[in-house]
Design a protein around this motif. Structure first.
Motif, PDB file in Angstrom:
ATOM      1  N   ILE A   1       6.432  13.165  14.384  1.00 11.49           N
ATOM      2  CA  ILE A   1       6.524  11.929  15.319  1.00 11.49           C
ATOM      3  C   ILE A   1       5.556  10.916  14.849  1.00 11.49           C
ATOM      4  O   ILE A   1       4.309  11.344  14.974  1.00 11.49           O
ATOM      5  CB  ILE A   1       6.289  12.317  16.713  1.00 11.49           C
ATOM      6  CG1 ILE A   1       7.619  13.340  17.403  1.00 11.49           C
ATOM      7  CG2 ILE A   1       6.358  11.080  17.676  1.00 11.49           C
ATOM      8  CD1 ILE A   1       7.462  13.692  18.646  1.00 11.49           C
ATOM      9  N   GLU A   2       5.851   9.711  14.519  1.00 12.52           N
ATOM     10  CA  GLU A   2       4.728   8.733  14.473  1.00 12.52           C
ATOM     11  C   GLU A   2       4.460   7.831  15.672  1.00 12.52           C
ATOM     12  O   GLU A   2       5.428   7.494  16.404  1.00 12.52           O
ATOM     13  CB  GLU A   2       5.202   7.725  13.208  1.00 12.52           C
ATOM     14  CG  GLU A   2       4.184   6.699  13.083  1.00 12.52           C
ATOM     15  CD  GLU A   2       4.332   5.845  11.756  1.00 12.52           C
ATOM     16  OE1 GLU A   2       5.311   6.287  10.812  1.00 12.52           O
ATOM     17  OE2 GLU A   2       3.513   4.815  11.745  1.00 12.52           O
ATOM     18  N   ASN A   3       3.293   7.829  15.993  1.00 11.86           N
ATOM     19  CA  ASN A   3       3.033   7.052  17.120  1.00 11.86           C
ATOM     20  C   ASN A   3       3.352   5.352  16.855  1.00 11.86           C
ATOM     21  O   ASN A   3       3.356   4.878  15.730  1.00 11.86           O
ATOM     22  CB  ASN A   3       1.388   7.187  17.484  1.00 11.86           C
ATOM     23  CG  ASN A   3       0.718   6.352  16.409  1.00 11.86           C
ATOM     24  OD1 ASN A   3       0.576   6.598  15.128  1.00 11.86           O
ATOM     25  ND2 ASN A   3      -0.194   5.442  16.752  1.00 11.86           N
TER      26      ASN A   3
ATOM     27  N   PHE B   1      -0.279   9.940  12.981  1.00 11.04           N
ATOM     28  CA  PHE B   1      -1.073   8.855  13.619  1.00 11.04           C
ATOM     29  C   PHE B   1      -1.225   7.947  12.638  1.00 11.04           C
ATOM     30  O   PHE B   1      -1.748   8.086  11.676  1.00 11.04           O
ATOM     31  CB  PHE B   1      -2.225   9.311  14.233  1.00 11.04           C
ATOM     32  CG  PHE B   1      -2.224  10.066  15.649  1.00 11.04           C
ATOM     33  CD1 PHE B   1      -1.592   9.323  16.746  1.00 11.04           C
ATOM     34  CD2 PHE B   1      -2.786  11.355  15.743  1.00 11.04           C
ATOM     35  CE1 PHE B   1      -1.559  10.119  17.969  1.00 11.04           C
ATOM     36  CE2 PHE B   1      -2.758  11.935  16.886  1.00 11.04           C
ATOM     37  CZ  PHE B   1      -2.060  11.409  17.876  1.00 11.04           C
ATOM     38  N   ASP B   2      -0.847   6.648  12.927  1.00 11.56           N
ATOM     39  CA  ASP B   2      -0.964   5.473  12.306  1.00 11.56           C
ATOM     40  C   ASP B   2      -2.104   4.600  13.000  1.00 11.56           C
ATOM     41  O   ASP B   2      -2.040   4.432  13.986  1.00 11.56           O
ATOM     42  CB  ASP B   2       0.386   4.544  12.391  1.00 11.56           C
ATOM     43  CG  ASP B   2       0.317   3.528  11.251  1.00 11.56           C
ATOM     44  OD1 ASP B   2      -0.586   2.880  11.413  1.00 11.56           O
ATOM     45  OD2 ASP B   2       1.324   3.009  10.559  1.00 11.56           O
ATOM     46  N   THR B   3      -3.264   4.243  12.018  1.00 13.65           N
ATOM     47  CA  THR B   3      -4.475   3.792  12.597  1.00 13.65           C
ATOM     48  C   THR B   3      -4.044   2.382  13.043  1.00 13.65           C
ATOM     49  O   THR B   3      -4.483   1.943  14.139  1.00 13.65           O
ATOM     50  CB  THR B   3      -5.439   3.589  11.566  1.00 13.65           C
ATOM     51  OG1 THR B   3      -4.821   2.893  10.358  1.00 13.65           O
ATOM     52  CG2 THR B   3      -6.048   4.917  11.053  1.00 13.65           C
TER      53      THR B   3
ATOM     54  N   TRP C   1      -2.113  11.327   8.551  1.00 13.49           N
ATOM     55  CA  TRP C   1      -2.394   9.907   8.957  1.00 13.49           C
ATOM     56  C   TRP C   1      -2.031   8.872   7.970  1.00 13.49           C
ATOM     57  O   TRP C   1      -1.861   9.007   6.794  1.00 13.49           O
ATOM     58  CB  TRP C   1      -3.890   9.688   9.079  1.00 13.49           C
ATOM     59  CG  TRP C   1      -4.613  10.823   9.843  1.00 13.49           C
ATOM     60  CD1 TRP C   1      -5.270  12.229   9.709  1.00 13.49           C
ATOM     61  CD2 TRP C   1      -5.335  10.397  11.077  1.00 13.49           C
ATOM     62  NE1 TRP C   1      -6.018  12.567  10.922  1.00 13.49           N
ATOM     63  CE2 TRP C   1      -6.081  11.505  11.675  1.00 13.49           C
ATOM     64  CE3 TRP C   1      -5.109   9.084  12.113  1.00 13.49           C
ATOM     65  CZ2 TRP C   1      -6.491  11.489  12.774  1.00 13.49           C
ATOM     66  CZ3 TRP C   1      -5.855   9.323  13.335  1.00 13.49           C
ATOM     67  CH2 TRP C   1      -6.419  10.432  13.572  1.00 13.49           C
ATOM     68  N   HIS C   2      -1.635   7.895   8.511  1.00 12.88           N
ATOM     69  CA  HIS C   2      -1.027   6.680   8.077  1.00 12.88           C
ATOM     70  C   HIS C   2      -2.180   5.878   8.213  1.00 12.88           C
ATOM     71  O   HIS C   2      -2.791   5.427   9.459  1.00 12.88           O
ATOM     72  CB  HIS C   2       0.110   5.907   8.889  1.00 12.88           C
ATOM     73  CG  HIS C   2       1.553   6.427   8.347  1.00 12.88           C
ATOM     74  ND1 HIS C   2       2.567   6.273   8.799  1.00 12.88           N
ATOM     75  CD2 HIS C   2       1.639   7.185   7.431  1.00 12.88           C
ATOM     76  CE1 HIS C   2       3.491   6.947   8.495  1.00 12.88           C
ATOM     77  NE2 HIS C   2       3.039   7.677   7.274  1.00 12.88           N
ATOM     78  N   LEU C   3      -2.983   5.414   7.102  1.00  6.20           N
ATOM     79  CA  LEU C   3      -4.198   4.405   6.941  1.00  6.20           C
ATOM     80  C   LEU C   3      -3.650   3.165   6.631  1.00  6.20           C
ATOM     81  O   LEU C   3      -3.372   2.698   5.519  1.00  6.20           O
ATOM     82  CB  LEU C   3      -5.287   4.797   6.006  1.00  6.20           C
ATOM     83  CG  LEU C   3      -5.745   6.438   6.395  1.00  6.20           C
ATOM     84  CD1 LEU C   3      -6.918   6.416   5.239  1.00  6.20           C
ATOM     85  CD2 LEU C   3      -6.285   6.303   7.640  1.00  6.20           C
TER      86      LEU C   3
ATOM     87  N   ILE D   1      -1.245   5.527   2.770  1.00  6.99           N
ATOM     88  CA  ILE D   1      -1.281   4.298   3.210  1.00  6.99           C
ATOM     89  C   ILE D   1       0.073   3.355   3.232  1.00  6.99           C
ATOM     90  O   ILE D   1       0.988   3.933   2.485  1.00  6.99           O
ATOM     91  CB  ILE D   1      -2.284   3.402   2.224  1.00  6.99           C
ATOM     92  CG1 ILE D   1      -1.706   3.337   0.893  1.00  6.99           C
ATOM     93  CG2 ILE D   1      -3.467   3.646   2.286  1.00  6.99           C
ATOM     94  CD1 ILE D   1      -2.418   2.192   0.014  1.00  6.99           C
ATOM     95  N   GLU D   2       0.127   2.348   3.953  1.00  7.59           N
ATOM     96  CA  GLU D   2       1.581   1.565   3.968  1.00  7.59           C
ATOM     97  C   GLU D   2       1.043   0.019   4.100  1.00  7.59           C
ATOM     98  O   GLU D   2       1.900  -0.385   4.715  1.00  7.59           O
ATOM     99  CB  GLU D   2       2.309   2.111   5.212  1.00  7.59           C
ATOM    100  CG  GLU D   2       2.802   3.463   5.534  1.00  7.59           C
ATOM    101  CD  GLU D   2       3.432   3.802   6.801  1.00  7.59           C
ATOM    102  OE1 GLU D   2       2.729   3.447   7.731  1.00  7.59           O
ATOM    103  OE2 GLU D   2       4.356   4.375   6.763  1.00  7.59           O
ATOM    104  N   THR D   3       0.301  -0.174   3.163  1.00  8.02           N
ATOM    105  CA  THR D   3      -0.284  -1.536   3.215  1.00  8.02           C
ATOM    106  C   THR D   3       0.707  -2.261   2.679  1.00  8.02           C
ATOM    107  O   THR D   3       1.312  -2.327   1.798  1.00  8.02           O
ATOM    108  CB  THR D   3      -1.710  -1.581   2.720  1.00  8.02           C
ATOM    109  OG1 THR D   3      -1.547  -0.902   1.462  1.00  8.02           O
ATOM    110  CG2 THR D   3      -2.805  -0.699   3.576  1.00  8.02           C
TER     111      THR D   3
HETATM  112 ZN   LIG Z   1       3.003   4.292   9.822  1.00  6.53          ZN
END
Ligand SMILES: [Zn+2]
Length: 277
Positions: A140-142, A171-173, A208-210, A253-255
């Motif tokens: 699950i992604e927040n 968790f995505d920051t 984590w997604h940063l 990262i998903e920047t």
């Molecule tokens: Zn994300």
């Protein structure tokens, strides 16, 4: 240190492995098919072998799928059904490719939450877990704005009600920041981790997604930005990458990319420069 990025599968799955190695990452997230459609990706045995060889050669690990953006598991009609089918096929494909599972936005209550919509959500997640490989994780992604899973308490309730060790959390920051969570020093991160422990979520934490945030703190908006270019304090990334309790998780990262072509080497290099040796 596990530091990687979401990369495109354009040209075939194995191309994503080459792309992540080229920008200096060692872990990876990919879509299994178009993120804005329901079509499931067909992959033959030859392509699976090619993938596994390339993956071993480049030593990329771990790897995750990111589920399609159309998913809504709180829907009890057509969209909910398509969401289930899509996740079942993706999570059954994952182990064949050595992929740990799918990172999922659960969807939205489309208006006011209700006990009926909530029980649809829980029933759907349970059904997906029942119909997929025991090796495949449901991560699950927040959520950001107005979607399911914005607060730790809400995620904790869902995890408790599904009650399956294959349910994990990413968790995505940026999404945390947009919902009023930040940790710019070790003290604040310790508090966050203690909160996870007290909600019995710490063992579910998978990765984590940063991402930096284009929107202000606690804005309820969740648009990603390049590391150091958004509204977040860069110390948050420094703290996460160096804290003894978080530094060993995979960071992805998903920047948008400095040239707007997606997650790139420059974002990864900035993060690497924050790591204390
Ligand atoms: Zn994300």
């Amino acid at each position: 240190m596990k530091l990687g990025a979401h990369q495109s599968i354009s040209g075939g799955y194995s191309e994503a492995l080459k792309r992540i190695a080229n920008i200096g990452g060692n872990c990876l997230q990919i879509f299994s098919s178009s993120p804005r459609g329901w079509s499931s990706f067909q992959i033959n045995n030859e392509a699976i072998e090619q993938w596994n060889n390339k993956r071993n050669e480049l030593n990329i690990d771990p790897i995750y799928f990111h589920a399609t953006y159309l998913i809504n598991l709180a829907d009890d009609s057509r969209i909910g059904h398509a969401s289930k089918q899509s996740l079942i096929s993706e999570m059954n494909l994952a182990p064949k490719l050595g992929i740990k599972g799918s990172i999922i936005h659960l969807g939205s209550y489309k208006g006011e939450p209700s006990s009926i919509k909530y029980s649809t959500l829980i029933t759907n997640i349970k059904e997906i877990l029942n119909k997929t490989s025991p090796k495949s994780l449901f991560i699950i992604e927040n959520a950001g704005n107005r979607k399911i899973g914005q607060t730790l308490e809400e995620i904790s309730q869902i995890v408790k009600d599904v009650n399956n060790p294959r349910v994990k959390i990413c968790f995505d920051t940026c999404h945390l920041f947009s919902n009023g969570y930040k940790f710019e020093n070790n003290n604040q991160l310790d508090k966050f981790l203690n909160q996870l422990s007290s909600l019995q979520l710490i063992n579910q934490l998978e990765c984590w997604h940063l991402n930096d945030s284009r929107d202000e703190f606690d804005s309820g908006h969740d648009r990603h930005d390049n590391i150091g270019q958004g509204k977040m304090n860069i110390d948050e990334f420094k703290v996460l990458l160096n804290h003894p309790k978080t530094k060993d998780y995979p960071f992805i990262i998903e920047t948008p990319g400095f040239d707007k072509k997606g997650p790139d080497q420059k974002n990864l290099d900035i993060l690497k420069s924050l790591i204390k040796l």
